[in-house]
Write a protein that holds these residues in place. Structure first.
Motif, PDB file in Angstrom:
ATOM      1  N   UNK A 195       0.845  -1.182   0.000  1.00 57.74           N
ATOM      2  CA  UNK A 195       0.000   0.000   0.000  1.00 57.74           C
ATOM      3  C   UNK A 195       0.895   1.253   0.000  1.00 57.74           C
ATOM      4  N   UNK A 234       0.343   4.214   0.739  1.00 57.07           N
ATOM      5  CA  UNK A 234       0.205   5.146   1.851  1.00 57.07           C
ATOM      6  C   UNK A 234       1.148   4.785   3.001  1.00 57.07           C
ATOM      7  N   UNK A 235       1.673   3.546   3.004  1.00 54.20           N
ATOM      8  CA  UNK A 235       2.634   3.183   4.054  1.00 54.20           C
ATOM      9  C   UNK A 235       3.896   4.032   3.946  1.00 54.20           C
ATOM     10  N   UNK A 295       4.024   7.010   2.637  1.00 53.27           N
ATOM     11  CA  UNK A 295       3.655   8.357   3.076  1.00 53.27           C
ATOM     12  C   UNK A 295       3.637   8.424   4.589  1.00 53.27           C
ATOM     13  N   UNK A 296       3.100   7.370   5.219  1.00 53.69           N
ATOM     14  CA  UNK A 296       3.063   7.356   6.682  1.00 53.69           C
ATOM     15  C   UNK A 296       4.482   7.395   7.233  1.00 53.69           C
ATOM     16  N   UNK A 297       5.385   6.640   6.616  1.00 45.26           N
ATOM     17  CA  UNK A 297       6.768   6.619   7.093  1.00 45.26           C
ATOM     18  C   UNK A 297       7.396   8.005   6.960  1.00 45.26           C
ATOM     19  N   UNK A 298       7.138   8.650   5.834  1.00 45.58           N
ATOM     20  CA  UNK A 298       7.686   9.995   5.644  1.00 45.58           C
ATOM     21  C   UNK A 298       7.076  10.969   6.636  1.00 45.58           C
ATOM     22  N   UNK A 351      10.740   9.836   8.262  1.00 43.80           N
ATOM     23  CA  UNK A 351      11.699   9.107   7.437  1.00 43.80           C
ATOM     24  C   UNK A 351      12.029   9.911   6.191  1.00 43.80           C
ATOM     25  N   UNK A 352      13.290   9.815   5.748  1.00 43.31           N
ATOM     26  CA  UNK A 352      13.584  10.305   4.416  1.00 43.31           C
ATOM     27  C   UNK A 352      13.107   9.238   3.435  1.00 43.31           C
ATOM     28  N   UNK A 353      13.111   9.588   2.136  1.00 41.23           N
ATOM     29  CA  UNK A 353      12.703   8.603   1.124  1.00 41.23           C
ATOM     30  C   UNK A 353      13.511   7.319   1.261  1.00 41.23           C
ATOM     31  N   UNK A 390      13.208   0.790   5.683  1.00 39.27           N
ATOM     32  CA  UNK A 390      12.425   0.401   6.865  1.00 39.27           C
ATOM     33  C   UNK A 390      11.052  -0.135   6.511  1.00 39.27           C
ATOM     34  N   UNK A 391      10.549   0.191   5.332  1.00 36.02           N
ATOM     35  CA  UNK A 391       9.191  -0.244   4.983  1.00 36.02           C
ATOM     36  C   UNK A 391       9.187  -1.117   3.727  1.00 36.02           C
ATOM     37  N   UNK A 441      11.457  -4.560   4.085  1.00 39.74           N
ATOM     38  CA  UNK A 441      10.844  -5.596   4.926  1.00 39.74           C
ATOM     39  C   UNK A 441       9.546  -6.148   4.336  1.00 39.74           C
ATOM     40  N   UNK A 442       8.774  -5.286   3.682  1.00 42.58           N
ATOM     41  CA  UNK A 442       7.498  -5.776   3.151  1.00 42.58           C
ATOM     42  C   UNK A 442       7.678  -6.626   1.902  1.00 42.58           C
ATOM     43  N   UNK A 448       0.048 -14.951   5.986  1.00 38.50           N
ATOM     44  CA  UNK A 448      -0.072 -13.497   6.050  1.00 38.50           C
ATOM     45  C   UNK A 448      -1.165 -12.994   5.116  1.00 38.50           C
TER      46      UNK A 448
END
Ligand SMILES: Nc1ncnc2c1ncn2[C@@H]1O[C@H](COP(=O)(O)OP(=O)(O)OP(=O)(O)O)[C@@H](O)[C@H]1O
Ligand SMILES: [Mg+2]
Lengths: 296, 374
Positions: free
Chosen positions: A190, A192-193, A195-198, A202-204, A210-211, A214-215, A294
């Motif tokens: 997704x 938006x994850x 965007x949520x991290x930023x 978080x930087x890009x 980090x997102x 792992x995903x 999952x």
């Protein structure tokens, strides 16, 4: 009843296509080399009945396996295969991840085309494609001509018949198996994850580590096994592109079978190869299982 | 509760925290936000209210930095936000889709932003635990987002956005998935947080009651435009258009032509009915079309004609909606118009004086209704 059928069918499949051939190979591996047709003994003669079967089992031994440990050609070939497969897997990941990432980020209407391009090579024979690489990589090949023409090099590069050519061949051949599972994982992610991290600071780049990574982990694992497992036993690529000093177990196996006609030793090599690969195969299955949980 | 004296928007010396200056946002040829200029002040609880697709999320995304305005400027504390990326803004957003990290536990999700700030372990742990306590998620701290319920996920998203204690907090439908009771508790919790931390909140909601409860000011949006920004009570009592009157709460709207009389207007809304009178300071021309908006709870229902009221209409009860503490009557006039009236149920149901098809009198005071131009 229907459930029983549903369970039985895949097991029959497994029995016919995996277990039966494996038992045959194992039997040959436990036999002895012999100048006969086929070139090993004991042979089972159905007319000899129960006693014949007992005699056959009595004649089985582990000589061939012991032999594999005595000549260091074999364990060196196993190790070298594992090493080549491992490096090829890492290279495929390095090349495949950015491609999968770009595909997942491409505009929606482009994706089927890109997917098509990844799968397209499968439409011609694998053998022909590997042969084509000979034409590209040889001293007078297209690559050298291009580089010489551009003035990038003075002397043609020797790539064909080296380990480098084997890496190129394996990465080229198995790249789609790396790209597709990673693409599937990234495609599901997704947006938006990120965007949520930023939003959370978080930087890009750190959002990617980090997102995104792992995903897509399960895709990376699946892709790596799909490249690693066949690469370990690869024969055609080292035979066509590799040099005489490229040591891979697939090549050893071929030479045992067809040059030395020593079927029992060749079978023993194959059995050990399978045992080595059982570990990554089980790990791969476990990863797929986890992914399904999952998703489900 | 915001105190009565908290009215920075009426204070010309007060500098707004956020200024929208002629902001438009277009997606291709589609205009999602249409040339909006408005201010939000520090410590406000600013609610964006409007129907689906009117541009609420787009407004938030521009504040968070995920969308750049096509035209105009957004200023935060007097500084143009355009060049500042989302991770450098002291703004946190709670996403409408929650956007929880599926590979991290609830605890790690909440800690995510704090870790990015490089806070030490003990500080992070204390803060996360406080957030878990606040949102009552202590029991679920080690679960992954897919192992908790929708309402719990919403609370994780809320906790995560609160954790960094930002200057400006954007909440996109923060309480939609909660049951009525938890929703109300969380609303009060939010107001409490707001008061304690002095954080400025911008909240998007579909639920007008929620907007009325929590907000210092409510902005009612329609189709990319803010139609009215005002305090909840003024939005309710003095809507500036039939759109706002209709969107907020229950209302009956009567259309007719006006004639000025006695510091107000008579509105002729039907051939066979007497004109109804409303006090109004509006400037309307005689004979102009206007609308009268009247809230159901301001209409009394009586079996006899009340003698002391100027606006009295006779009708027949068409429908009764029993809401527990209240009953709403739909009363049909002979001309077919329907007027809604609401009474408090102070007596048990069996003793209620009216039933279907009863002829009743509706009446209201001169100041009960609002006269609107459009
Ligand atoms: N990236 C985009 N591209 C094109 N159109 C968009 C995009 N994002 C939003 N829109 C359009 O802009 C309008 C406003 O969208 P927005 O998400 O702000 O609505 P909303 O008020 O938050 O609605 P809801 O209450 O349903 O969440 C919608 O008509 C939507 O289709
Ligand atoms: Mg929205």
């Amino acid at each position: 009843m229907r459930r029983a059928l549903l369970i039985v069918v895949p097991y029959l499949w497994l029995l016919a296509l995996f277990l039966v051939p494996f038992v045959i190979v194992l039997k040959i591996a436990l036999s002895d080399y012999n100048l006969s047709i086929p070139p090993y003994s004991p042979q089972y003669d159905p007319s000899s009945g129960w006693q014949g079967l007992r005699d056959m089992f009595a004649a089985f031994d582990f000589e061939n396996f012991v032999f594999l440990t005595e000549d260091d050609l074999y364990w060196k070939a196993y190790l070298s295969s594992l090493q080549i497969a491992l490096i090829s897997t890492l290279l495929s990941l390095l090349v495949g991840y950015p491609i999968a990432y770009a595909m997942a980020r491409a505009p929606e209407q482009w994706r089927p085309t890109l997917m098509m391009l990844v799968i397209l090579p499968f439409w011609t024979s694998f053998l022909i494609r590997v042969y084509a690489w000979k034409g590209i990589l040889s001293t007078e090949g297209y690559l050298n001509q291009l580089l010489l023409g551009l003035g990038a090099i003075e002397q043609p590069l020797t790539i064909l018949n080296t380990d480098t050519a084997v890496y190129i061949g394996i990465v080229y051949t198995y790249l789609p198996f790396m790209i597709l599972p990673i693409y599937a994982a990234l495609d599901k992610m997704d947006g938006s994850l990120l965007e949520a991290a930023e939003d959370l600071g978080c930087s890009r780049l750190s959002a990617f580590w980090l997102v995104t990574v792992p995903l897509s982990r399960n895709g990376i694992i699946a892709g790596s096994f799909l490249v690693f497992i066949p690469a370990v036993g690869e024969f055609v690529i080292p035979a066509l592109l590799g040099g005489s000093d490229t040591l891979m177990i697939g090549k050893v196996l071929y030479e045992e079978f067809f040059n030395n006609r020593d079927w029992p030793v060749a079978s023993a090599v194959a059995v050990i190869l399978l045992l080595i690969l059982v570990i990554p195969i089980v790990l791969f299955q476990r990863n797929q299982q986890k992914q399904r949980e999952l998703d489900g | 509760m915001p105190e009565k004296t908290f009215e920075p928007w009426n204070d010309p010396t007060e500098k707004p925290l956020i200024e929208f200056k002629g902001v438009s946002k277009r997606f291709g040829s589609f205009t999602a936000i249409d040339n909006q200029t408005f201010d939000i002040y520090a410590k406000e609880f600013f609610a964006l209210l409007g129907p689906s697709g009117c541009g609420k999320t787009t407004m938030m995304r521009m504040l968070a930095g995920f969308e750049a305005p096509t035209e105009g400027h957004i200023l935060l504390g007097g500084q143009d936000m355009a060049p500042i990326p989302p991770n450098k803004r002291q703004v946190n957003m709670m996403f409408q889709s929650y956007a929880l990290f599926p590979h991290l536990s609830v605890w790690e999700n909440i800690a995510f932003g704090l870790k990015r700030d490089g806070k030490d372990k003990a500080t992070i742990a204390a803060r996360v635990d406080a957030m878990l306590k606040l949102t009552r998620l202590e029991k679920f701290s080690q679960r992954k987002p897919h192992q908790i319920s929708g309402g719990q996920r919403q609370r994780v998203a809320l906790a995560r956005s609160l954790a960094k204690a930002p200057k400006l907090l954007l909440l996109d439908e923060p309480l939609g998935a909660l049951d009525a009771k938890l929703r109300q508790e969380t609303q009060f919790e939010l107001m409490d947080i707001q008061e304690k931390t002095g954080t400025t909140f911008v909240i998007v909601t579909h639920d007008q009651e929620e907007a009325m409860t929590v907000a210092s000011r409510v902005a009612v949006m329609d189709d990319g435009r803010i139609v009215q920004v005002d305090t909840p009570d003024r939005i309710y009592e003095n809507p500036n258009s039939t759109y706002v009157a209709d969107f907020i709460g229950d209302v009956t709207i009567l259309e007719g032509r006006v004639t000025p009389v006695d510091g107000g207007f008579d509105l002729a809304f039907a051939e066979d009915q007497p004109a109804i009178y409303a006090k109004s300071s509006q400037h309307l021309a005689s004979g102009q079309t206007a609308y009268l908006a009247i809230r159901p709870e301001k209409v009394s229902v009586t079996p006899e004609k009340p003698a002391d009221r100027r606006n009295v209409i006779r009708g027949k009860i068409l429908d009764i909606a029993y809401l527990g503490n209240l009953s709403t009557y739909h009363v049909a006039l002979p001309g077919g118009q329907i007027i809604k009236a609401q009474t408090a149920n102070t007596r048990r149901l069996a003793n209620r004086p009216f039933t279907w098809e009863d002829e009743v009198w509706l009446s209201w005071t001169d100041t009960a209704a609002v006269l609107l131009e459009r």
